[in-house]
Motif scaffolding. Structure first.
Motif, short mmCIF file in Angstrom:
data_model
loop_
_atom_site.label_atom_id
_atom_site.label_comp_id
_atom_site.label_asym_id
_atom_site.label_seq_id
_atom_site.Cartn_x
_atom_site.Cartn_y
_atom_site.Cartn_z
N LYS A 126 23.15 4.07 55.85
CA LYS A 126 22.37 2.84 55.93
C LYS A 126 21.96 2.39 54.53
O LYS A 126 22.04 1.21 54.19
N LYS A 127 21.57 3.38 53.72
CA LYS A 127 21.19 3.06 52.33
C LYS A 127 22.38 2.52 51.55
O LYS A 127 22.24 1.70 50.67
N ARG A 128 23.54 3.04 51.86
CA ARG A 128 24.74 2.68 51.10
C ARG A 128 25.54 1.56 51.77
O ARG A 128 26.68 1.31 51.37
N ALA A 129 24.96 0.90 52.76
CA ALA A 129 25.72 -0.03 53.60
C ALA A 129 26.52 -1.07 52.82
O ALA A 129 27.64 -1.41 53.18
N ARG A 130 25.95 -1.58 51.74
CA ARG A 130 26.61 -2.65 50.97
C ARG A 130 27.41 -2.12 49.80
O ARG A 130 27.90 -2.88 48.98
N GLN A 131 27.49 -0.81 49.70
CA GLN A 131 28.20 -0.20 48.57
C GLN A 131 29.66 0.00 48.93
O GLN A 131 30.00 0.26 50.09
N THR B 9 17.63 -4.85 57.43
CA THR B 9 18.09 -3.47 57.56
C THR B 9 19.04 -3.07 56.43
O THR B 9 19.30 -1.90 56.26
N LEU B 10 19.55 -4.03 55.69
CA LEU B 10 20.58 -3.69 54.73
C LEU B 10 20.24 -4.21 53.33
O LEU B 10 19.67 -5.28 53.19
N PRO B 11 20.64 -3.47 52.30
CA PRO B 11 20.43 -3.97 50.93
C PRO B 11 21.27 -5.22 50.66
O PRO B 11 22.23 -5.48 51.38
N LEU B 13 23.86 -7.95 49.23
CA LEU B 13 25.29 -7.86 48.93
C LEU B 13 25.56 -8.35 47.51
O LEU B 13 25.24 -9.48 47.18
N GLN B 337 21.88 -0.74 42.67
CA GLN B 337 22.54 0.17 43.60
C GLN B 337 23.05 1.39 42.84
O GLN B 337 23.51 1.31 41.72
#
Lengths: 235, 343
Positions: A126-131, B9-11, B13, B337
């Motif tokens: 979840k923390k890395r979702a956009r990685q 819920t998400l960082p 983009l 990130q």
């Protein structure tokens, strides 16, 4: 649930699987162990339709699989987490998970629910979702590969060498995860070179040598066999 | 299936700075004002070529960049688009815009037929097959004079200048704005594609088609879809070209060099990126035109030499093209990130 009868797979003139027969009952974790080149991964690839079958039959819940293309087999609820993870490194973690759900026509609500379930099991994702998946560590990539398989809500989950190339602490983490998944009554076929852990976890196991099943039985029973202890555990 | 979990819920983009208003708005203002600022026909011709090749490069990018099926045969689809609309205009009087749609449909059909054998191949073998098909179809165009008028070529009839006729006899400005609208629309469509389900499937097939198949993605089907879209769009560019140049022959419209040039603008700019084909075209076409103007017909061999040099430089210095360089710079900028590092 899954029945493999006299399976044969050839790579050109090389006979990779020479008449292997296996059964997997619903809710079981079945391990396939063996040395390099024994044909363990080939069996999983044959079940998923990724390699053509030269002979024999593969049945899943009363339906013959060995004539179906790979993308049709997935729709039957069979998730394959291949060796080397086969993640899409340039796609994000979330996009990889979305692709895992491809074969299911989830509604938005269903998708969010499955995603939440999977992220509960693997909070780091979840923390890395956009990685980008390619930037994750080896352990995280393996978790993502398993999570991507679970996005299908599979009836059968096949894992090929999930601990390969991971540092020891990550290996125990992966086996702990597999243990959690097993407790959910999911049917699992596990291919592993880590024989000790694999057999400890398995309800039933097959030992493969040069494309043939040479030994089979409950995991704990096989662990006591001299042949296993000498060949794979160095005892 | 859904794709967009809630923002909470998400960082965030990360996106390329070239797709942000700070870059796009001034760029759009510049290209819209261009014909008034630069009124010489040489500049306008070059600008039309840049936009046309940005359009063609983007069409190629859908197949070669996003779906990973590198083709050096796109001149065929370009020629099919140009010839279909032109012959329909000459023989039946069909409006060029409708001819453009028919050309796109014919190109997509031909692409599907080519795809049946070609998609049995992968990588360099697929590329070589597209070169082969390109040469076969070009040779057919030369040797079927009853249909294509062969080597003598096709002269388009002069129509009244209007957007409806896709013809402007007094100036290039009309052509410029038409190709600008087509290009902006295609780039906007590609930006959408990049974030769409279809775009993910293309990218997944490009990265690892076996893994994509194992997830249930019918890789062959999506390769055909990418090829058909790419061919249809390239054919639309071909119709525009025919209406602009008003003369076609297989040697100038469908040579291998056109295929190379179409692919090269995308490769130079950065394959699999939205802005790559524009950057590639903006760099490559003006250089090519300057040489043509400066040296004339005697320098015909110089452009291919430059293309060859560009290919070598990209291969050695930046395989991901100009966008690769831009993205590397963006990555070096501070980001919040973090990724794990241990195995």
């Amino acid at each position: 649930m899954l029945s493999i009868i006299d399976l044969r797979v050839n790579y050109g003139k090389v006979r990779a699987i020479q008449g292997a027969s296996l059964r997997v009952e619903a809710g079981q974790l079945v391990s396939i162990v063996g040395s390099n080149g024994a044909g363990k991964s080939t069996i999983l690839q044959a079940i998923s339709g990724l390699v053509p079958v030269s002979g024999g039959e593969i049945w899943f819940d009363g339906e013959r699989l060995d004539r179906l293309p790979a993308h049709e087999i997935v729709r039957r609820g069979i998730a394959h987490v291949p060796e080397g993870r086969a993640l899409f490194g340039r796609l994000t973690v979330l996009e990889n998970l979305e692709l895992g759900a491809y074969a299911r026509q989830y509604t938005r609500r269903e998708f969010d629910r499955v995603l939440e379930e999977v992220c509960t099991m693997f909070p780091i994702l979840k923390k890395r979702a956009r990685q980008k998946a390619g930037t994750l560590s080896g352990g995280e990539q393996q978790m993502l590969a398993i999570a991507r398989g679970l996005m299908l809500r599979p009836r059968l989950l096949m894992l090929d060498e999930p601990s390969l190339g991971l540092m020891p602490s990550r290996v125990s983490q992966i086996f702990e995860t597999l243990s959690q998944i097993k407790r959910r009554d999911l049917t699992i076929v596990l291919v592993e070179q880590n024989v000790q852990e694999s057999l400890e976890l398995a309800d039933y196991a097959y030992v493969l040598q040069t494309g043939r099943v040479v030994l089979e039985g409950p995991g704990d029973v096989l662990l006591q066999q001299d042949m296993i202890r000498q060949a794979y555990l160095g005892m | 299936m859904t794709r967009k979990p809630t923002k909470e819920t998400l960082p965030a983009l990360p996106g390329s700075s070239l797709l942000k208003p700070g870059f796009l708005v001034p760029l759009l203002a510049f290209v819209v004002a261009f014909p008034w600022v630069f009124q010489r026909s040489t500049f306008q011709n070059t600008a039309i070529l840049v936009l046309l090749y940005a359009f063609l490069g983007q069409a190629w990018n859908i197949l070669g960049g996003y779906a990973g099926q590198v083709s050096f045969g796109h001149a065929v689809f370009f020629g099919i688009g140009a010839y279909t609309s032109s012959l329909l205009l000459i023989n039946t009087g069909l409006n060029p815009w409708l001819g453009m749609l028919v050309g796109a449909a014919v190109a997509a059909t031909v692409a599907a037929v080519i795809g049946i054998p070609a998609f049995r191949l992968t990588g360099h073998f697929f590329l070589m097959a597209t070169v082969g098909f390109g040469e076969i179809i070009r040779t057919l165009f030369v040797n079927l004079p009853e249909v294509t008028r062969g080597a003598q070529g096709v002269f388009l009839p002069l129509l009244e200048s209007s957007i409806k006729n896709l013809m402007f006899r007094q100036s290039n400005t009309g052509y410029y704005y038409i190709i600008l609208v087509m290009t902006v629309a295609l780039f906007a469509g590609t930006a959408w594609l990049e974030r769409s389900k279809l775009g993910y499937y293309f990218k997944a097939i490009k990265e690892d088609w076996e893994a994509a198949e194992a997830l249930g993605v019918n890789a062959t089907r999506y390769k055909f879809i990418a090829l058909a879209i790419s061919a249809a769009l390239t054919a639309m560019g071909g119709t525009f070209y025919a209406q602009w140049v008003l003369y076609l022959d297989p040697y100038s419209t469908m040579p291998l060099m056109v295929s190379v040039q179409i692919a090269l603008v995308a490769i130079l700019g950065g394959v699999g990126t939205v802005m790559g084909p524009f950057l590639g075209a903006a760099l490559l076409l003006p250089v090519s035109e300057v040489i043509r103007v400066a040296v004339g017909g005697g320098g015909r061999g110089i452009s291919p030499m430059i293309y060859g040099l560009a290919i070598i430089l990209i291969s050695v210095w930046q395989p991901n093209g100009i966008m690769g360089w831009v993205q590397a710079r963006e990555r070096r900028a501070p980001q919040d990130q973090t990724g794990g590092a241990e195995p």
